[in-house]
Design a protein around this motif. Structure first.
Motif, PDB file in Angstrom:
ATOM      1  N   GLU A 130      10.115  13.130  10.836  1.00 44.26           N
ATOM      2  CA  GLU A 130       9.131  13.626   9.859  1.00 44.26           C
ATOM      3  C   GLU A 130       7.880  12.753   9.872  1.00 44.26           C
ATOM      4  O   GLU A 130       7.943  11.549   9.630  1.00 44.26           O
ATOM      5  CB  GLU A 130       9.765  13.645   8.458  1.00 44.26           C
ATOM      6  N   ARG A 131       6.751  13.366  10.138  1.00 47.17           N
ATOM      7  CA  ARG A 131       5.508  12.636  10.375  1.00 47.17           C
ATOM      8  C   ARG A 131       5.063  11.807   9.173  1.00 47.17           C
ATOM      9  O   ARG A 131       4.589  10.680   9.336  1.00 47.17           O
ATOM     10  CB  ARG A 131       4.412  13.639  10.751  1.00 47.17           C
ATOM     11  N   ASN A 132       5.163  12.350   7.980  1.00 44.54           N
ATOM     12  CA  ASN A 132       4.683  11.630   6.796  1.00 44.54           C
ATOM     13  C   ASN A 132       5.826  10.948   6.039  1.00 44.54           C
ATOM     14  O   ASN A 132       5.744  10.712   4.834  1.00 44.54           O
ATOM     15  CB  ASN A 132       3.926  12.563   5.859  1.00 44.54           C
ATOM     16  N   TRP A 163      -2.620   9.358   0.009  1.00 45.50           N
ATOM     17  CA  TRP A 163      -1.570   9.461   1.007  1.00 45.50           C
ATOM     18  C   TRP A 163      -0.226   9.657   0.318  1.00 45.50           C
ATOM     19  O   TRP A 163       0.126   8.903  -0.589  1.00 45.50           O
ATOM     20  CB  TRP A 163      -1.530   8.191   1.863  1.00 45.50           C
ATOM     21  N   HIS A 186       4.687   6.085   9.777  1.00 43.65           N
ATOM     22  CA  HIS A 186       4.251   6.392  11.143  1.00 43.65           C
ATOM     23  C   HIS A 186       2.789   6.012  11.379  1.00 43.65           C
ATOM     24  O   HIS A 186       1.891   6.485  10.674  1.00 43.65           O
ATOM     25  CB  HIS A 186       4.404   7.897  11.419  1.00 43.65           C
ATOM     26  N   LYS A 188       1.172   6.999  13.959  1.00 47.19           N
ATOM     27  CA  LYS A 188       0.545   8.210  14.500  1.00 47.19           C
ATOM     28  C   LYS A 188       0.008   9.102  13.384  1.00 47.19           C
ATOM     29  O   LYS A 188      -1.004   9.782  13.551  1.00 47.19           O
ATOM     30  CB  LYS A 188       1.544   8.975  15.370  1.00 47.19           C
ATOM     31  N   TYR A 189       0.706   9.110  12.243  1.00 49.49           N
ATOM     32  CA  TYR A 189       0.231   9.874  11.090  1.00 49.49           C
ATOM     33  C   TYR A 189      -1.092   9.291  10.591  1.00 49.49           C
ATOM     34  O   TYR A 189      -2.050  10.034  10.305  1.00 49.49           O
ATOM     35  CB  TYR A 189       1.283   9.846   9.988  1.00 49.49           C
ATOM     36  N   GLU A 192      -3.889  10.061  13.245  1.00 52.24           N
ATOM     37  CA  GLU A 192      -4.337  11.458  13.226  1.00 52.24           C
ATOM     38  C   GLU A 192      -5.301  11.713  12.076  1.00 52.24           C
ATOM     39  O   GLU A 192      -6.347  12.363  12.255  1.00 52.24           O
ATOM     40  CB  GLU A 192      -3.132  12.388  13.113  1.00 52.24           C
ATOM     41  N   ARG A 193      -4.973  11.225  10.899  1.00 57.12           N
ATOM     42  CA  ARG A 193      -5.847  11.449   9.756  1.00 57.12           C
ATOM     43  C   ARG A 193      -7.184  10.729   9.907  1.00 57.12           C
ATOM     44  O   ARG A 193      -8.226  11.240   9.506  1.00 57.12           O
ATOM     45  CB  ARG A 193      -5.152  11.015   8.464  1.00 57.12           C
TER      46      ARG A 193
END
Length: 386
Positions: A130-132, A163, A186, A188-189, A192-193
């Motif tokens: 899960e990304r977040n 967040w 993460h 990566k999360y 990305e934002r």
């Protein structure tokens, strides 16, 4: 037995003075243990460092980021087992007084390089999927009553915006020196934002964490990593995790030195307090000691009476101090932010040192009154008016 009874009665002859002396010793013992515990807690991160972990940071300062592209190049160096990375996120959870480490990490490798953060296989799988999602330490979960599935809302400061992270894991500390006050999510999360807001804010990490196969090769691997990025736009400084932690400690070396000095000054204060009491007591009993000598008491008896009284008072003070120390330190720990001192425990050696110091001072504080009493003749003792 009669001598012991006399020692006890002498100690209580001036109840107020003896009580205040005992209280003064107890307060000094509490202050000593508290200061030593703070110093110990400051060094907890250094003591918890693993020999097989290296930290790669920006050569100029830790606050500057490193390119994400460095990861593949570092992985190609011989002797490296795993390369992970992290980024300080900060943010505000509930309010600014709630301090604990909040990190954006590589979800795939972070718990491989930090095996002391114990997660169940299911929790780790859910976190990765899960990304977040996020994982919090056991102490943080207890403090904020967080459970699996709860949402943590953090207001960004370094990284603006609101967040929301879903708690998918609660890690347990493997060792007593393991920090159980972190929250990780993460990277990566985050990346990305940030790219959505501005492309130039993406693609950087805070530092790399490297697990090596042989700790004896840490120096040579560090040199290879730094040589790889020499003269680049972001040169690196690679060091063992212990050296990295010591760097943070050294930045506050003046405070730690002051605490160390102050903790030992307190020992001197104990001696002055008890020494003053014993000198006053011995002075008041000059004629009594003359009587004791007249009826056949030896010098050893006089030594036993004075030293026994001093030792008894110091023992009571040390006992009272240690009795109060543990709840006071526990209250102090609750008062400070949980993440400020992740590991805050009284070390057994601190207790031993505090008690032994108080007892030895009890003996040392009696030396001058003993010498005075032994040197005073019977005639001078009877003539004394005090």
């Amino acid at each position: 037995m009669k001598v012991l009874k006399l020692i006890f009665k002498n100690s209580l002859r001036h109840k107020l003075r003896t009580s205040l002396t005992i209280l003064g010793i107890a307060i000094a013992v509490i202050a000593f243990v508290l200061l030593r515990t703070v110093v110990t807690a400051w060094y907890a991160g250094v003591e918890a460092s693993a020999a097989d972990r290296l930290i790669v940071r920006q050569a100029v300062s830790f606050i500057f980021p490193l390119p994400y592209a460095y990861k593949d190049k570092i992985e190609n160096i011989s002797g490296i087992q795993t390369v992970s990375y992290a980024n300080w996120f900060q943010g505000v959870y509930i309010d600014k007084n709630q301090f604990f480490a909040r990190l954006a990490v590589d979800a795939e490798t972070f718990f491989d390089v930090y095996p002391e953060f114990v997660l169940t296989k299911q929790e780790l799988a859910n976190f990765k999927a899960e990304r977040n999602s996020c994982v919090v330490g056991e102490d943080i979960a207890k403090k904020y009553n967080l459970k699996i599935g709860d949402v943590m809302t953090i207001d960004g400061d370094i990284y603006p915006g609101q967040w929301e992270f879903v708690v998918r894991g609660i890690y347990k500390p493997r060792d007593k020196t393991t920090d159980a006050t972190q929250m990780v999510f993460h990277w990566k999360y985050l990346d990305e934002r940030m790219r959505e807001v501005s492309p130039i804010r993406g693609g950087d990490v805070g530092w790399y964490i490297i697990k090596i196969k042989d700790p004896n090769q840490s120096a040579s691997i560090s040199e290879q990593i730094d040589a790889l990025f020499k003269n680049s736009r972001a040169e690196t400084k690679t060091e063992t995790e212990r050296a990295f932690q010591q760097g943070f400690v050294q930045s506050t070396s003046a405070i730690i030195t002051a605490m160390n000095v102050l903790s030992f000054v307190i020992i001197g204060i104990i001696m002055l307090v008890l020494g003053n009491t014993m000198i006053m007591s011995a002075r008041e009993r000059t004629r009594e000691y003359a009587v004791f000598k007249t009826i056949g008491f030896s010098g050893n008896h006089i030594i036993g009476l004075i030293m026994g009284e001093s030792f008894l008072i110091s023992a009571f003070g040390a006992a009272l101090g240690m009795f109060l120390t543990f709840p006071i330190v526990a209250s102090f720990q609750e008062f400070i932010p949980k993440g400020f001192f992740p590991v805050f425990e009284i070390e057994p050696i601190t207790v031993v040192f505090a008690v032994l110091s108080a007892l030895l001072i009890g003996i040392a504080a009696s030396i001058f009154p003993i010498l005075k009493a032994l040197k005073t003749s019977i005639v001078e003792g009877f003539r004394f008016v005090g």
